[in-house]
Design a protein around this motif. Structure first.
Motif, PDB file in Angstrom:
ATOM      1  N   VAL A 153     -12.986  -8.735   4.401  1.00  0.00           N
ATOM      2  CA  VAL A 153     -13.172  -7.330   4.766  1.00  0.00           C
ATOM      3  C   VAL A 153     -14.511  -6.825   4.227  1.00  0.00           C
ATOM      4  O   VAL A 153     -14.840  -7.039   3.055  1.00  0.00           O
ATOM      5  CB  VAL A 153     -12.004  -6.469   4.226  1.00  0.00           C
ATOM      6  N   ASN A 190      -6.757 -13.444   9.034  1.00  0.00           N
ATOM      7  CA  ASN A 190      -7.175 -13.171   7.662  1.00  0.00           C
ATOM      8  C   ASN A 190      -8.702 -13.192   7.600  1.00  0.00           C
ATOM      9  O   ASN A 190      -9.325 -14.230   7.805  1.00  0.00           O
ATOM     10  CB  ASN A 190      -6.579 -14.229   6.742  1.00  0.00           C
ATOM     11  N   ASP A 217      -7.612  -3.857   9.996  1.00  0.00           N
ATOM     12  CA  ASP A 217      -6.720  -2.812   9.480  1.00  0.00           C
ATOM     13  C   ASP A 217      -5.933  -2.139  10.606  1.00  0.00           C
ATOM     14  O   ASP A 217      -5.625  -2.756  11.612  1.00  0.00           O
ATOM     15  CB  ASP A 217      -7.553  -1.798   8.680  1.00  0.00           C
ATOM     16  N   GLY A 260       0.850  -1.191   0.000  1.00  0.00           N
ATOM     17  CA  GLY A 260       0.000   0.000   0.000  1.00  0.00           C
ATOM     18  C   GLY A 260       0.886   1.241   0.000  1.00  0.00           C
ATOM     19  O   GLY A 260       2.082   1.150  -0.270  1.00  0.00           O
ATOM     20  N   ARG A 308       1.988   0.462   3.957  1.00  0.00           N
ATOM     21  CA  ARG A 308       2.193  -0.876   4.499  1.00  0.00           C
ATOM     22  C   ARG A 308       2.466  -1.932   3.444  1.00  0.00           C
ATOM     23  O   ARG A 308       1.939  -1.865   2.338  1.00  0.00           O
ATOM     24  CB  ARG A 308       0.974  -1.272   5.332  1.00  0.00           C
ATOM     25  N   LEU A 352       2.082  -6.010   2.814  1.00  0.00           N
ATOM     26  CA  LEU A 352       1.173  -7.035   3.321  1.00  0.00           C
ATOM     27  C   LEU A 352       1.621  -8.409   2.821  1.00  0.00           C
ATOM     28  O   LEU A 352       1.827  -8.591   1.622  1.00  0.00           O
ATOM     29  CB  LEU A 352      -0.207  -6.709   2.755  1.00  0.00           C
ATOM     30  N   VAL A 370      -2.064 -10.801  11.886  1.00  0.00           N
ATOM     31  CA  VAL A 370      -3.514 -10.595  12.052  1.00  0.00           C
ATOM     32  C   VAL A 370      -4.306 -11.745  11.436  1.00  0.00           C
ATOM     33  O   VAL A 370      -3.818 -12.452  10.554  1.00  0.00           O
ATOM     34  CB  VAL A 370      -3.977  -9.245  11.425  1.00  0.00           C
TER      35      VAL A 370
HETATM   36  P1  ATP Z   1      -3.622   2.763   1.162  1.00  0.00           P
HETATM   37  O1  ATP Z   1      -4.078   2.475   2.595  1.00  0.00           O
HETATM   38  O2  ATP Z   1      -2.168   2.930   1.045  1.00  0.00           O
HETATM   39  O3  ATP Z   1      -4.430   3.805   0.490  1.00  0.00           O
HETATM   40  P2  ATP Z   1      -4.597   0.170   0.639  1.00  0.00           P
HETATM   41  O4  ATP Z   1      -5.704   0.411   1.599  1.00  0.00           O
HETATM   42  O5  ATP Z   1      -4.875  -0.510  -0.636  1.00  0.00           O
HETATM   43  O6  ATP Z   1      -3.890   1.487   0.281  1.00  0.00           O
HETATM   44  P3  ATP Z   1      -3.134  -1.022   2.769  1.00  0.00           P
HETATM   45  O7  ATP Z   1      -3.953  -0.197   3.682  1.00  0.00           O
HETATM   46  O8  ATP Z   1      -1.687  -1.084   3.001  1.00  0.00           O
HETATM   47  O9  ATP Z   1      -3.388  -0.587   1.292  1.00  0.00           O
HETATM   48  O10 ATP Z   1      -3.636  -2.524   2.676  1.00  0.00           O
HETATM   49  C1  ATP Z   1      -4.289  -3.144   3.644  1.00  0.00           C
HETATM   50  C2  ATP Z   1      -5.378  -3.947   2.997  1.00  0.00           C
HETATM   51  O11 ATP Z   1      -5.670  -5.046   3.840  1.00  0.00           O
HETATM   52  C3  ATP Z   1      -6.662  -3.169   2.835  1.00  0.00           C
HETATM   53  O12 ATP Z   1      -7.251  -3.506   1.622  1.00  0.00           O
HETATM   54  C4  ATP Z   1      -7.511  -3.661   3.991  1.00  0.00           C
HETATM   55  O13 ATP Z   1      -8.893  -3.591   3.714  1.00  0.00           O
HETATM   56  C5  ATP Z   1      -7.056  -5.073   4.120  1.00  0.00           C
HETATM   57  N1  ATP Z   1      -7.206  -5.670   5.451  1.00  0.00           N
HETATM   58  C6  ATP Z   1      -7.148  -5.063   6.651  1.00  0.00           C
HETATM   59  N2  ATP Z   1      -7.303  -5.937   7.674  1.00  0.00           N
HETATM   60  C7  ATP Z   1      -7.478  -7.154   7.096  1.00  0.00           C
HETATM   61  C8  ATP Z   1      -7.694  -8.480   7.613  1.00  0.00           C
HETATM   62  N3  ATP Z   1      -7.744  -8.718   8.929  1.00  0.00           N
HETATM   63  N4  ATP Z   1      -7.855  -9.486   6.725  1.00  0.00           N
HETATM   64  C9  ATP Z   1      -7.792  -9.250   5.388  1.00  0.00           C
HETATM   65  N5  ATP Z   1      -7.565  -8.041   4.840  1.00  0.00           N
HETATM   66  C10 ATP Z   1      -7.404  -6.990   5.681  1.00  0.00           C
END
Ligand code: ATP
Ligand code: MG
Length: 303
Positions: free
Chosen positions: A111, A108, A229, A22, A25, A27, A106
């Motif tokens: 969402v 999985n 998240d 992201g 972050r 992942l 965390v």
């Molecule tokens: P950005 O936040 O940089 O705009 P993004 O939201 O695509 O971009 P991240 O926030 O880094 O990137 O990615 C985290 C992703 O993981 C998000 O799509 C979020 O909805 C998802 N996520 C969060 N918690 C969980 C979980 N427990 N299980 C699965 N997916 C999750």
């Protein structure tokens, strides 16, 4: 590991299954049931990832999230399995230099495809809509509100979760029901307000106004709702210093203030990534440290 000035810009863990990077972050999928969230030191402004990072920022954001997960766990369960690397699978141990203090293992989850935004104060896109139409997310509001004024009760204003490259769109709460179903929509609206209210009251006593924030929720195979998240970090919320708060104008952003001022001073085009000078990095790092200390009352001895 790519480092500059000790900032971790990108985690490199070739034995792990990277599923996404992201803005901040990285992942990884660990197994069927768990994911690893790694908060790097990347910083973005106006959706542009800047060239250099803020050393330690990812660790601070992770520890702030972990603090809130614990503080709020009586309201709703959360996805955090552990943030202690020693309790994580063996395959992660060789990446200790990169991962320690900045990662969370965390659950999985599936969402729920709605960003649960709660606003305690009128600012940002909400203030723009209110000035134009007298409403927020098409929810009508009383006349005569001033910029940055607090609402009598916090307002739940969900948005869609946009695909990559798209912007989230504010939606009326009734539209959230169409996306995720009435029961989940009702539950996460209620939970979000409870979470925000408890966190807002706590932070206010520590000198920080949480003007608004965004939560994400997921469900497990039993349809149990979990807070997912990151939570209540400066990246997912607007923090203001309460000692500088003044109604009737926009407020300085707690963490990004120096970065934004600097970018404005050089006429940043909001498109092309640039490197920040060292003094801006240092001052910004101090703001993140200050936020951690104010909120938790602890020294960031993990830095
Ligand atoms: P950005 O936040 O940089 O705009 P993004 O939201 O695509 O971009 P991240 O926030 O880094 O990137 O990615 C985290 C992703 O993981 C998000 O799509 C979020 O909805 C998802 N996520 C969060 N918690 C969980 C979980 N427990 N299980 C699965 N997916 C999750
Ligand atoms: Mg995100």
């Amino acid at each position: 590991m790519i480092e500059n000035h000790m900032a971790l810009i990108e985690s490199i863990c070739p034995d792990l299954n990277l599923i996404a990077r992201g803005k901040v972050r990285d992942l990884y999928r660990i197994d069927e049931n768990s994911l690893l969230f790694v908060a790097t030191d990347r910083i973005s402004a106006y959706d542009v990832i800047l060239k250099n990072g803020i050393p330690g920022k990812g660790k601070i954001l992770t520890q702030i999230s972990v603090f809130w997960f614990k503080y709020l766990k009586d309201i709703v369960p959360n996805h955090l399995i552990t943030c202690d690397l020693n309790d994580m699978p063996e395959v992660l141990q060789k990446y200790k230099d990169q991962l320690e203090h900045r990662c969370m293992l965390v659950k999985n989850l599936k969402v729920l495809q709605v960003e649960a935004i709660v606003r305690g104060y009128i600012t940002g896109s909400a203030w723009s809509e209110y000035k134009q139409k007298g409403s927020i997310c098409d929810i009508p509001l009383p006349e005569g509100l001033q910029e940055s004024q607090s609402f009598e009760t916090p307002l739940y204003t969900p948005s869609t979760k946009a695909e990559i490259g798209q912007h989230d769109q504010n939606i009326h709460p009734s539209k959230a029901s169409e996306i995720i179903g009435e029961n989940f929509a009702h539950d996460i609206a209620k939970i979000s307000i409870q979470l925000y209210t408890k966190a807002r009251d706590y932070a206010f006593k520590k000198g920080i106004i949480i003007a608004d924030t965004k939560f994400e929720f997921g469900i497990d195979s039993n349809k149990i709702i979990y807070l997912a998240d990151e939570v209540l970090t400066p990246d997912s919320s607007r923090f203001w210093l309460s000692s500088k708060y003044e109604i009737g104008r926009s407020q300085d952003s707690f963490d990004k203030q120096y970065v934004r001022d600097y970018l404005t001073s050089i006429g940043f085009d909001k498109k092309t990534s640039i490197a920040l000078p060292d003094y801006i990095i240092q001052k910004t790092r101090e703001k993140y440290i200050e936020a951690y200390k104010l909120l938790t009352g602890d020294e960031p001895d993990f830095l």
